[in-house]
Write an enzyme that holds these catalytic residues in place. Structure first.
Site, PDB file in Angstrom:
ATOM      1  N   THR A   1       0.889  -1.161   0.000  1.00 30.57           N
ATOM      2  CA  THR A   1       0.000   0.000   0.000  1.00 30.57           C
ATOM      3  C   THR A   1       0.922   1.204   0.000  1.00 30.57           C
ATOM      4  OG1 THR A   1      -1.844  -1.025   1.196  1.00 30.57           O
ATOM      5  CG2 THR A   1      -1.600   1.351   1.431  1.00 30.57           C
TER       6      THR A   1
ATOM      7  N   ARG B   1     -15.085  -4.863   0.154  1.00 30.41           N
ATOM      8  CA  ARG B   1     -14.163  -4.986   1.291  1.00 30.41           C
ATOM      9  C   ARG B   1     -13.420  -3.676   1.536  1.00 30.41           C
ATOM     10  NH1 ARG B   1      -8.315  -4.296   1.939  1.00 30.41           N
ATOM     11  NH2 ARG B   1      -7.668  -5.581   3.702  1.00 30.41           N
ATOM     12  N   VAL B   2     -13.335  -3.267   2.798  1.00 24.87           N
ATOM     13  CA  VAL B   2     -12.582  -2.084   3.189  1.00 24.87           C
ATOM     14  C   VAL B   2     -11.589  -2.496   4.268  1.00 24.87           C
ATOM     15  CG1 VAL B   2     -12.679   0.233   4.164  1.00 24.87           C
ATOM     16  CG2 VAL B   2     -14.517  -0.557   2.662  1.00 24.87           C
ATOM     17  N   GLY B   3     -10.324  -2.200   4.049  1.00 24.06           N
ATOM     18  CA  GLY B   3      -9.294  -2.528   5.023  1.00 24.06           C
ATOM     19  C   GLY B   3      -8.990  -1.351   5.934  1.00 24.06           C
ATOM     20  N   ASP B   4      -7.803  -1.351   6.486  1.00 27.28           N
ATOM     21  CA  ASP B   4      -7.403  -0.308   7.425  1.00 27.28           C
ATOM     22  C   ASP B   4      -7.086   1.024   6.755  1.00 27.28           C
ATOM     23  OD1 ASP B   4      -4.975  -1.699   6.358  1.00 27.28           O
ATOM     24  OD2 ASP B   4      -3.962  -0.136   7.498  1.00 27.28           O
TER      25      ASP B   4
ATOM     26  N   GLY C   1       0.103  -3.297   5.407  1.00 24.78           N
ATOM     27  CA  GLY C   1       0.194  -4.700   5.808  1.00 24.78           C
ATOM     28  C   GLY C   1      -1.150  -5.382   5.771  1.00 24.78           C
TER      29      GLY C   1
ATOM     30  N   GLY D   1      -4.509  -5.624   6.501  1.00 21.66           N
ATOM     31  CA  GLY D   1      -5.469  -4.629   6.952  1.00 21.66           C
ATOM     32  C   GLY D   1      -6.425  -5.101   8.020  1.00 21.66           C
TER      33      GLY D   1
END
Length: 299
Positions: free
Chosen positions: A151, A179-182, A203, A205
Site C-alpha cells: 500500500t 471490502r474495506v481494510g485499514d 500490511g 489490513g
C-alpha cells in the site's frame, strides 16, 4: 521539511514531494502530487496501488484512499471507489468540499463524477498482467505468486511546519467486493496532527484495524517519544498482543522532521528489478539531502 513513504517504490512519491516542498508548496499539495505519480503509473499497479492493480473477485477495480490534515486533524476518505485511478485526489476533495469524512461505493463514485473527475472504464484501469492473473484466478482460484500487502502511504512536513498523511491502495488481489481494510480509516491506516506528527501503516489490513497503530504512534510522539522509538513500541505491542506473526509496517514523521519505521516484514521483493530486501524498505527525504531508500530489519 521532510517526507517519508512506505516501500521501495515509494521513492517515486518521495522524489516528487521533495520537489514540491522545496518550491514552497503546502504539505497537502505535495502529498497529492506525490501519491498521484504512483497511482497513475501502470508499472506500479501490481504493488496494489491505482492503475494496473488487481481487481476484486468479480473483476472490478475498487480503490481506497484517504488524506488527513494535521492543522485541524480533518480527514477525508473514499472506499470501494470504481472508475477512477487516483482515489487520493477524490479523498482530498471530500475533505475540502464536504462535511462528511468517508464516502464509499457508489456514493464515492457519484461524488467523484459530480466534482468533475473523468470516469474511466474498468478495462482501462487494468494491465495485461493483472487481467491475466484474474483469468487464472477464475479458472483455478490461484493467487499471484508474489506475496505481501503493499500500500502506498506518504507523510509530508512543509516549510511552515504543517504535516499531512495520505494513503492509496487497491487492497489484496481478488478481494471480496466492497471490502474495506485499514487504509482509509483514521487512526488505523493513517493519522496526522501538527501538535505531534504523523504516522501511517501498511500490511494485513484486517489485523491492523484491531490495533489503530497510526493513532497510537502519534500519541507516543506527543508524549515526547522520537518517531523511531514510537514505531518500535507499537509494533512490539501489536505482535505481543496478536501472539501470531502477521505482516505490518509503520512509518512516522514528527514536526522536527525526524522519521521512524518498524515492521514485521522479513523479506520484500521488488518485482520490477527483482531486488530482494531483507526487511522493510521505505523511502525518505529530508531538507538538504537526496531521496533515499532505507531498510528497516524486522522485529
Amino acid at each position: 521539511m521532510a517526507c517519508v513513504a512506505t516501500w521501495a517504490f515509494g521513492i517515486q512519491a518521495v522524489s516528487v514531494a521533495s520537489e514540491c516542498l522545496q518550491r514552497g508548496e503546502s504539505c497537502m499539495e505535495a502529498l497529492e502530487k506525490a501519491v498521484n505519480i504512483v497511482e497513475d503509473d501502470p508499472s506500479t499497479g501490481r504493488y496494489y496501488v491505482g492503475r494496473g492493480c488487481y481487481p476484486n473477485s468479480e473483476g472490478i477495480v475498487q480503490l481506497d484512499g484517504a488524506v488527513m490534515r494535521g492543522t485541524d486533524c480533518k480527514f477525508g476518505a473514499v472506499a470501494a471507489l470504481e472508475g477512477y485511478s487516483k482515489p487520493i485526489s477524490v479523498a482530498k476533495r471530500v475533505l475540502e468540499q464536504t462535511q462528511v469524512n468517508i464516502l464509499v461505493g457508489s456514493g464515492a463514485t457519484n461524488f467523484a463524477k459530480a466534482q468533475g473527475f473523468v470516469l474511466e472504464s474498468n478495462e482501462s484501469l487494468l494491465i495485461p498482467e493483472t487481467l491475466e492473473a484474474y483469468k487464472d484466478y477464475c479458472k483455478q482460484k490461484c493467487f499471484p505468486s508474489r506475496t505481501g500487502h503493499d500500500t502506498l502511504s506518504v507523510l509530508c512536513l512543509d516549510t511552515y511546519g504543517r504535516i499531512a498523511a495520505g494513503i492509496s491502495t487497491s487492497g489484496p488481489p481478488f478481494k471480496m467486493p466492497g471490502r474495506v481494510g485499514d487504509s482509509p480509516l483514521p487512526g488505523c491506516g493513517l493519522y496526522a496532527d501538527d501538535q505531534a506528527g504523523a504516522a501511517a501503516a501498511s500490511g494485513d489490513g484486517e489485523k491492523i484495524m484491531q490495533f489503530c497503530p497510526s493513532f497510537h504512534i502519534v500519541q507516543l510522539m506527543r508524549e515526547g517519544n522520537e518517531p523511531q522509538k514510537a514505531c518500535e513500541m507499537v509494533i512490539k505491542m501489536m505482535t505481543d498482543r496478536a501472539q501470531k506473526w502477521f505482516e505490518v509496517a509503520v512509518i512516522a514523521l514528527n514536526t522536527k522532521g525526524q522519521t521512524g519505521a518498524a515492521s514485521t516484514v522479513r523479506e520484500w521483493t521488488d518485482f520490477r528489478d527483482k531486488k530482494v530486501y531483507s526487511g522493510f524498505p521505505f523511502a525518505q527525504w529530508k531538507m538538504g539531502t537526496a531521496p533515499v531508500i532505507c531498510i528497516q530489519p524486522p522485529r
